[in-house]
Scaffold this motif. Structure first.
Motif, PDB file in Angstrom:
ATOM      1  N   THR A 116       0.822  -1.212   0.000  1.00  0.00           N
ATOM      2  CA  THR A 116       0.000   0.000   0.000  1.00  0.00           C
ATOM      3  C   THR A 116       0.856   1.261   0.000  1.00  0.00           C
ATOM      4  O   THR A 116       0.357   2.349  -0.295  1.00  0.00           O
ATOM      5  CB  THR A 116      -0.937   0.029   1.221  1.00  0.00           C
ATOM      6  N   LYS A 117       2.139   1.113   0.338  1.00  0.00           N
ATOM      7  CA  LYS A 117       3.031   2.274   0.377  1.00  0.00           C
ATOM      8  C   LYS A 117       4.014   2.311  -0.787  1.00  0.00           C
ATOM      9  O   LYS A 117       4.825   3.221  -0.892  1.00  0.00           O
ATOM     10  CB  LYS A 117       3.803   2.284   1.702  1.00  0.00           C
ATOM     11  N   GLU A 118       3.954   1.286  -1.640  1.00  0.00           N
ATOM     12  CA  GLU A 118       4.815   1.246  -2.819  1.00  0.00           C
ATOM     13  C   GLU A 118       3.965   1.470  -4.064  1.00  0.00           C
ATOM     14  O   GLU A 118       2.780   1.149  -4.098  1.00  0.00           O
ATOM     15  CB  GLU A 118       5.517  -0.113  -2.930  1.00  0.00           C
ATOM     16  N   THR A 119       4.581   2.028  -5.076  1.00  0.00           N
ATOM     17  CA  THR A 119       3.906   2.262  -6.340  1.00  0.00           C
ATOM     18  C   THR A 119       4.538   1.395  -7.427  1.00  0.00           C
ATOM     19  O   THR A 119       5.556   0.737  -7.193  1.00  0.00           O
ATOM     20  CB  THR A 119       4.028   3.732  -6.762  1.00  0.00           C
ATOM     21  N   PHE A 120       3.933   1.403  -8.598  1.00  0.00           N
ATOM     22  CA  PHE A 120       4.544   0.736  -9.745  1.00  0.00           C
ATOM     23  C   PHE A 120       5.981   1.232  -9.896  1.00  0.00           C
ATOM     24  O   PHE A 120       6.931   0.445 -10.009  1.00  0.00           O
ATOM     25  CB  PHE A 120       3.720   1.080 -10.993  1.00  0.00           C
ATOM     26  N   GLU A 121       6.132   2.573  -9.868  1.00  0.00           N
ATOM     27  CA  GLU A 121       7.449   3.166 -10.104  1.00  0.00           C
ATOM     28  C   GLU A 121       8.450   2.849  -9.006  1.00  0.00           C
ATOM     29  O   GLU A 121       9.587   2.471  -9.275  1.00  0.00           O
ATOM     30  CB  GLU A 121       7.308   4.692 -10.249  1.00  0.00           C
ATOM     31  N   SER A 122       8.049   3.008  -7.750  1.00  0.00           N
ATOM     32  CA  SER A 122       9.004   2.803  -6.659  1.00  0.00           C
ATOM     33  C   SER A 122       9.426   1.345  -6.544  1.00  0.00           C
ATOM     34  O   SER A 122      10.598   1.044  -6.291  1.00  0.00           O
ATOM     35  CB  SER A 122       8.401   3.278  -5.332  1.00  0.00           C
ATOM     36  N   SER A 123       8.491   0.431  -6.731  1.00  0.00           N
ATOM     37  CA  SER A 123       8.830  -0.983  -6.619  1.00  0.00           C
ATOM     38  C   SER A 123       9.772  -1.412  -7.735  1.00  0.00           C
ATOM     39  O   SER A 123      10.749  -2.140  -7.500  1.00  0.00           O
ATOM     40  CB  SER A 123       7.559  -1.842  -6.627  1.00  0.00           C
ATOM     41  N   HIS A 124       9.501  -0.953  -8.950  1.00  0.00           N
ATOM     42  CA  HIS A 124      10.395  -1.288 -10.060  1.00  0.00           C
ATOM     43  C   HIS A 124      11.773  -0.675  -9.862  1.00  0.00           C
ATOM     44  O   HIS A 124      12.795  -1.291 -10.134  1.00  0.00           O
ATOM     45  CB  HIS A 124       9.801  -0.803 -11.378  1.00  0.00           C
ATOM     46  N   GLY A 125      11.786   0.567  -9.373  1.00  0.00           N
ATOM     47  CA  GLY A 125      13.061   1.244  -9.166  1.00  0.00           C
ATOM     48  C   GLY A 125      13.968   0.523  -8.194  1.00  0.00           C
ATOM     49  O   GLY A 125      15.178   0.438  -8.391  1.00  0.00           O
ATOM     50  N   LYS A 126      13.404  -0.049  -7.139  1.00  0.00           N
ATOM     51  CA  LYS A 126      14.220  -0.749  -6.144  1.00  0.00           C
ATOM     52  C   LYS A 126      14.937  -1.952  -6.742  1.00  0.00           C
ATOM     53  O   LYS A 126      16.116  -2.199  -6.447  1.00  0.00           O
ATOM     54  CB  LYS A 126      13.333  -1.206  -4.975  1.00  0.00           C
TER      55      LYS A 126
END
Length: 397
Positions: free
Chosen positions: A225-235
């Motif tokens: 719920t605190k991660e987005t498509f962008e943030s999760s992929h970036g990690k």
């Protein structure tokens, strides 16, 4: 309900740590800018981003000349990027012209030596597709897949069909808007990880594959719920500069409920949430069930694996295990893995020095013509497929 398969997190030994597609996706058009020390800046016109893949190892930058001008010729082989162990690095994002040239030679070499087949991800030349980031190029991704795969499913086999289906679905989830996906039943599509929350066709494409795959974790392990498509992929782009290849190991049943075991692997040479990898190869295995409709489009995808152990390794909370006591069994890389890259390249370069002639079908690589790769590319461009036909119905996938 399909049985849960305990996933294994395994590693190569530290001595081979620098050697080296996910069920999750790996690229998006609105990723936040990345730090200069990790991302090799290049002209946007020279970039084709790929899903099963990533950035540049922060400890292995190109020469200033190569990084400042994408139009310059790539550095010669003796000055190209290398890992701590000295092997050549092939980053999946922002590869140089030299990277691409060498990757194509290695692909052809491995095709001819082992009978490998270039993965079929559908018609990437379809002019009607509105690509999120431009047409993807899977050359480097396919190289890492060839180097690390432990199975070699023959053309026409159920295993190869399922593997290509998953790779095509993953490509669409990364590079296409949902309304252009061809692998799923858009009215019925839903996904679920480890028997947890079910994500429907409205939510799954929006949150991204990593988020729904990790949604079964406790919030203190991964909070979707605190991660987005962008943030999760970036990690995961930070963590795996040379990609995150995927292979199907075994298929246990056909339509409508296709059940199979799978493996992901990656060299952890980047950084994950502040923890710097040391070049170990991380293996992750699991079980999957894809429910198909009468047109062989996915209505539901269920994935079973151990995400907690995987994340603990990336965060430095646990060491990689050798996998002998857990997970789905798999063998050694057929082609020798990333350990074998330097010797393959030396053999190719030596042969190029001895015989620089080209026949009418293609350049020779250690006495082997690269025409196989050219033929595959030509066939894919012409038909949108590399000959992948459904073994269940005899029709194209």
């Amino acid at each position: 309900t399909a049985p849960s398969m305990n996933s294994g997190i395994q590693s190569s030994s530290p001595a081979s740590a620098d050697d080296g597609d996910t069920v999750g996706s790996e690229a998006y058009d609105t990723l936040a800018p990345l730090p200069e020390d990790i991302l090799l800046r290049r002209d946007e016109s020279d970039i084709d981003e790929v899903d099963e893949e990533l950035l540049i190892n922060p400890s292995n930058k190109c020469s200033a000349a190569a990084s400042n001008n994408s139009n310059n010729d790539a550095p010669p082989i003796d000055t190209r990027r290398t890992s701590h162990s000295g092997r050549p690095i092939f980053p999946v994002r922002h590869p140089t012209k030299e990277d691409m040239s060498q990757a194509k030679k290695l692909l052809s070499y491995l095709q001819n030596k082992h009978g490998f087949v270039i993965p079929d991800r559908g018609n990437l030349d379809d002019q009607s597709v509105l690509w999120k980031e431009g047409r993807p190029d899977y050359t480097i991704a396919d190289l890492h897949y060839f180097l690390g795969k432990t199975t070699n499913h023959p053309p026409g086999s159920v295993e190869l069909y399922v593997e290509n289906f998953i790779k095509t679905w993953e490509m669409e989830a990364t590079h296409k808007e949902f309304y252009q996906w061809n692998t799923v039943d858009q009215c019925a599509y839903e996904v679920c990880s480890n028997g947890g929350k079910v994500f429907d066709s409205q939510e799954a494409p929006w949150v991204g594959n990593y988020n729904w795959l990790l949604s079964s974790c406790e919030p203190d392990i991964w909070d979707s719920t605190k991660e987005t498509f962008e943030s999760s992929h970036g990690k995961f782009r930070y963590a795996f500069p040379e990609g995150f290849p995927f292979e199907v190991l075994q298929v246990f049943s056909g339509p409508p409920n296709v059940s199979f075991t799978w493996r992901h692997w990656a060299v952890f040479s980047g950084e994950f949430e502040g923890n710097q990898g040391t070049g170990e190869t991380i293996n992750m295995t699991g079980f999957g069930v894809v429910t198909l409709n009468d047109d062989l489009k996915a209505k539901r995808i269920d994935i079973y694996f151990d995400p907690t152990s995987f994340l603990d390794v990336l965060r430095g909370k646990a060491q990689c295990r050798d996998g002998t006591d857990r997970g789905v069994a798999f063998g050694d890389p057929i082609a020798g893995g990333l350990d074998a890259v330097a010797s393959m390249m030396a053999a190719i370069e030596l042969d190029d020095d001895d015989d620089e002639d080209s026949d009418e079908d293609g350049t020779k690589v250690k006495g082997i013509s690269t025409s196989g790769l050219a033929a595959d590319e030509s066939k894919s461009a012409a038909t949108g497929r590399s000959g992948s036909r459904c073994p269940f119905s005899g029709t194209s996938m």
